[in-house]
Design a protein around this motif. Sequence first.
Motif, PDB file in Angstrom:
ATOM      1  N   MET A   1       0.813  -1.222   0.000  1.00 44.46           N
ATOM      2  CA  MET A   1       0.000   0.000   0.000  1.00 44.46           C
ATOM      3  C   MET A   1       0.844   1.268   0.000  1.00 44.46           C
TER       4      MET A   1
ATOM      5  N   VAL B   1      -8.198   6.055  -3.510  1.00 41.66           N
ATOM      6  CA  VAL B   1      -7.670   4.790  -3.000  1.00 41.66           C
ATOM      7  C   VAL B   1      -8.634   4.166  -2.004  1.00 41.66           C
ATOM      8  N   ALA B   2      -9.184   4.988  -1.102  1.00 40.28           N
ATOM      9  CA  ALA B   2     -10.119   4.473  -0.093  1.00 40.28           C
ATOM     10  C   ALA B   2     -11.374   3.902  -0.753  1.00 40.28           C
TER      11      ALA B   2
ATOM     12  N   GLN C   1     -10.491   0.591  -2.325  1.00 43.23           N
ATOM     13  CA  GLN C   1     -10.350  -0.416  -1.277  1.00 43.23           C
ATOM     14  C   GLN C   1     -11.712  -0.883  -0.772  1.00 43.23           C
ATOM     15  N   GLN C   2     -12.632   0.060  -0.609  1.00 41.16           N
ATOM     16  CA  GLN C   2     -13.969  -0.292  -0.140  1.00 41.16           C
ATOM     17  C   GLN C   2     -14.673  -1.216  -1.131  1.00 41.16           C
TER      18      GLN C   2
ATOM     19  N   PHE D   1     -13.198  -3.210  -3.238  1.00 38.45           N
ATOM     20  CA  PHE D   1     -12.523  -4.510  -3.171  1.00 38.45           C
ATOM     21  C   PHE D   1     -13.002  -5.295  -1.958  1.00 38.45           C
ATOM     22  N   ALA D   2     -13.141  -4.607  -0.825  1.00 35.12           N
ATOM     23  CA  ALA D   2     -13.611  -5.270   0.390  1.00 35.12           C
ATOM     24  C   ALA D   2     -15.039  -5.790   0.219  1.00 35.12           C
TER      25      ALA D   2
ATOM     26  N   LEU E   1      -3.809  -2.769  -6.871  1.00 31.86           N
ATOM     27  CA  LEU E   1      -4.469  -2.904  -5.579  1.00 31.86           C
ATOM     28  C   LEU E   1      -4.681  -4.372  -5.212  1.00 31.86           C
TER      29      LEU E   1
ATOM     30  N   LEU F   1      -3.121  -5.942  -1.840  1.00 30.73           N
ATOM     31  CA  LEU F   1      -3.991  -6.601  -0.861  1.00 30.73           C
ATOM     32  C   LEU F   1      -3.754  -8.105  -0.787  1.00 30.73           C
TER      33      LEU F   1
END
Length: 212
Positions: free
Chosen positions: A76, A95-96, A99-100, A102-103, A126, A130
């Motif tokens: 990261m 980026v956030a 990431q969200q 992806f989560a 990413l 991760l």
Amino acid sequence: MLQTIPPLAVYLVVGAIIGMESLGIPLPGEIALVSAALLASRHTLDINPVAVGAAATIGAVVGDTIGYSIGRRFGMSLFERLGNRFPKHFGPGHVALAQQLFARWGVWAVFVGRFIALLRIFAGPLAGALKMRYLHFLAANASGGLLWAGGTTAVVYYAGIAAERWLSRFSWVALVVAVLIGIGMTLLLRERTSRMIAELEAEHDWESLKRH
């Protein structure tokens, strides 16, 4: 530019642009693909739509794979460095949000990401950062790249053929309509992404406030 170079160079340019975009470099991969597919629908140019789709697919898969390797190597911290240099494309909010997604979607984020501008740039690096399993990543990457590149090429190619006569009679009307639609979709997607980033930042600020 694509009209002024040989067909083989067109395929190489399309593959290279899409590959670099998939690697994480913000380039207009979708515009290059749509332009090449539209040119292939013109019989005066010797551009093969199958070759266009194949070049785009290979570029997408190879670029994402290289991006995955780089993300896995640097983690990261890579996005922190990129955010400092390219805040418009790799800012903390972008980026956030990635990431969200992806989560929430897991490996499906790689597949779906091929059709979303934001995730198309982030998906490979990413996923590597991760530590997503490579075989899962490869399956989603290859299938998403094939469907996106092949589907986009086919739709644009056949639409170009079907509209050739109409465009020749009402070219200026078609041009105005196409430009307005393109600008509208771009602004809509940009506004939607900005809103999602703002909502995510507001949620983060609220969580931080509650902790304090």
